[in-house]
Design an enzyme around this catalytic site. Structure first.
Site, PDB file in Angstrom:
ATOM      1  N   HIS A  83     -95.984 -42.979  34.347  1.00  0.00           N
ATOM      2  CA  HIS A  83     -94.679 -42.713  34.949  1.00  0.00           C
ATOM      3  C   HIS A  83     -94.275 -41.269  34.702  1.00  0.00           C
ATOM      4  CE1 HIS A  83     -90.643 -43.774  36.344  1.00  0.00           C
ATOM      5  NE2 HIS A  83     -90.212 -42.933  35.420  1.00  0.00           N
ATOM      6  N   ARG A 169     -73.558 -43.835  36.745  1.00  0.00           N
ATOM      7  CA  ARG A 169     -73.795 -42.565  36.036  1.00  0.00           C
ATOM      8  C   ARG A 169     -73.758 -41.401  37.001  1.00  0.00           C
ATOM      9  NH1 ARG A 169     -79.399 -43.584  33.722  1.00  0.00           N
ATOM     10  NH2 ARG A 169     -79.281 -41.403  33.123  1.00  0.00           N
ATOM     11  N   SER A 184     -83.091 -46.180  30.869  1.00  0.00           N
ATOM     12  CA  SER A 184     -83.285 -46.402  32.302  1.00  0.00           C
ATOM     13  C   SER A 184     -84.778 -46.454  32.642  1.00  0.00           C
ATOM     14  CB  SER A 184     -82.575 -45.277  33.068  1.00  0.00           C
ATOM     15  OG  SER A 184     -82.972 -45.233  34.405  1.00  0.00           O
ATOM     16  N   LYS A 188     -87.450 -50.156  33.145  1.00  0.00           N
ATOM     17  CA  LYS A 188     -88.257 -50.430  34.341  1.00  0.00           C
ATOM     18  C   LYS A 188     -89.736 -50.562  34.003  1.00  0.00           C
ATOM     19  CE  LYS A 188     -85.921 -47.087  36.169  1.00  0.00           C
ATOM     20  NZ  LYS A 188     -85.282 -46.022  36.938  1.00  0.00           N
TER      21      LYS A 188
HETATM   22  N1  URA Z   1     -85.330 -41.445  36.020  1.00  0.00           N
HETATM   23  C1  URA Z   1     -84.833 -42.687  35.844  1.00  0.00           C
HETATM   24  O1  URA Z   1     -85.444 -43.651  36.250  1.00  0.00           O
HETATM   25  N2  URA Z   1     -83.659 -42.821  35.223  1.00  0.00           N
HETATM   26  C2  URA Z   1     -82.951 -41.792  34.755  1.00  0.00           C
HETATM   27  O2  URA Z   1     -81.894 -41.983  34.193  1.00  0.00           O
HETATM   28  C3  URA Z   1     -83.463 -40.494  34.943  1.00  0.00           C
HETATM   29  C4  URA Z   1     -84.674 -40.361  35.586  1.00  0.00           C
END
Ligand code: URA
Ligand code: CA
Length: 442
Positions: A83, A169, A184, A188
């Site tokens: 990622h 946000r 965040s 995921k």
């Molecule tokens: N990428 C994300 O998935 N979340 C964030 O808060 C910043 C970058």
């Protein structure tokens, strides 16, 4: 039973929130019993007071479990996900996916669409005629088992808490908080089901993190969360002070990926793909020795095996694989304009975000979530930091479908390049690697 104003008050004073309080907040927000205005106040308190590793891990897990948890156990072997925290012209996944898959690493990749100046891998792949990223759960798993790799858009029900929190946000000036970014991203990754995670934490003018120290802090925190959550995580700190490689756009990044797999890619992009690829092979337990892994990846490029794997992945998802041999089968822009250097010199700096915004405004990216992407437009850059240029030499090329924007885009692009009369050192691409045992500067 908790009382939301007391939780906000606690964080406002810089005190630590318990796991129960964090679960209560996340669940209440997702269910709709806690309103935006209370969460907004809490986010701002977190922005100023921060959260420690344990709080951030608890927030990450509460978010991850707010929706579907993907189960990749029907895929044999150790699943490694890669990622990136987001950057300009980040073509890495398009190269890495076929490259590691060609040596036996199984990749079940869920990827996002682009928003703002950062492009999304799904959008780039969908510039290939016929290519579809809408694989349902079973197709996705079956494709990984038969082809070795699959790429799907993120399922709608993955981490709903993040979708809601991110949107909030975005409008409350609380995006750039290290614990909020870390939770965040990691929520995921954890919900996505991979056993192990490689993170590319970018810093510089084109990234969320503007400096090395903040990137190091974000990377270290995510490695720690991964460890506490039982998913081995390795983070790299890499340069995003100039665009990665040479192409910024969608179909032209597919061309760039194909060129890289043919052994003709820009060395910035190639070096990143080889480093991540060999690390993935080791993490996936395909190869014990990192330098052997590297040799195998290079051999796969030299023999054409990696390019063939890319064709196979494209075919398996409905796309036309001949685009990799004949680039004219990809969407092509109607207008082109070359950008030329106005004096002799060396490239001192390339303002990545400025180029990202130009590319977005040409149509390669989205300003709003439901904007439609133009796959053909973008910018080719021909010179990178430290390169020598002579007056009149072509430094970039604009690809546009809106003739009106051509001159504006060329002027902006020229202005994004800063020149020096003295030689400039090359920029390092990979700065550091973080594992659970610590930071290694590279
Ligand atoms: N990428 C994300 O998935 N979340 C964030 O808060 C910043 C970058
Ligand atoms: Ca690129």
């Amino acid at each position: 039973m908790f009382f939301v104003p007391e939780i906000i008050e606690k964080k406002k004073r810089g005190l630590k929130l318990s796991k129960e309080e964090i679960d209560f907040i996340v669940n209440g927000y997702v269910e709709g019993s806690i309103p935006d205005y209370q969460i907004s106040a809490l986010l701002m308190a977190i922005y100023f007071r921060g959260m420690d590793e344990e709080e951030t891990t608890n927030l990450t897990l509460a978010m991850a479990y707010s929706g579907e948890m993907v189960d990749l156990s029907p895929i044999r072997g150790v699943k490694v996900d890669k990622h990136s925290t987001g950057g300009i012209a980040d073509t890495t996944t398009l190269v890495l996916l076929p490259l590691v898959s060609s040596v036996g690493v199984k990749v079940a990749k869920m990827s996002g669409r682009g928003l703002g100046h950062t492009g999304g891998t799904v959008d780039k792949l969908e510039s290939i005629p016929g290519f579809k990223c809408e694989l349902d759960g079973k197709d996705f798993i079956d494709t990984v088992n038969t082809v070795g790799a699959a790429i799907a858009g993120q399922s709608k029900n993955l981490v709903p808490a993040d979708k809601m929190l991110y949107a909030l946000r975005d409008v409350t000036a609380t995006v750039d908080s290290i614990p909020l970014i870390a939770s965040s991203i990691m929520s995921k990754k954890i919900a996505g089901g991979a056993d192990k995670i490689i993170l590319d934490v970018k810093f510089g003018s084109g990234a969320f993190m503007k400096n090395y120290e903040n990137a190091l802090e974000l990377g270290s925190l995510m490695v720690k969360i991964g460890e506490l959550a039982g998913r081995e995580t390795v983070a790299y700190i890499t340069d995003m002070d100039q665009p990665l490689g040479l192409a910024i756009g969608n179909s032209i990044e597919v061309i760039e990926a194909a060129e890289t797999l043919k052994g003709r890619g820009h060395e910035d992009l190639l070096s990143l793909c080889l480093e991540f690829g060999s690390e993935m092979m080791v993490l996936a337990e395909i190869e014990k020795d990192k330098s052997k892994a590297l040799e195998r990846l290079k051999a796969s490029i030299d023999s054409g095996k990696a390019l063939d794997k890319f064709k196979e992945i494209i075919s398996s998802q409905g796309g036309e694989p001949r685009v990799l041999d004949d680039y004219s089968l990809l969407p092509k822009a109607n207008f082109e304009l070359e950008v030329r250097a106005q004096a002799d010199g060396f490239i001192k700096q390339i303002d990545a975000i400025r180029l990202g915004l130009v590319s977005m405004k040409l149509g390669a990216g989205r300003q709003k979530k439901d904007d439609i992407i133009d796959p053909a437009v973008g910018i080719w850059i021909y010179k990178k930091v430290s390169d020598k240029v002579t007056k009149g030499e072509c430094i970039a090329k604009i690809l546009a479908n809106d003739k009106e924007k051509l001159t504006w885009a060329a002027d902006e692009t020229r202005a994004a390049f800063e020149f020096s009369s003295k030689p400039i050192a090359r920029r390092k691409v990979i700065w550091a690697k973080i594992t659970k045992s610590g930071v290694t500067e590279l």
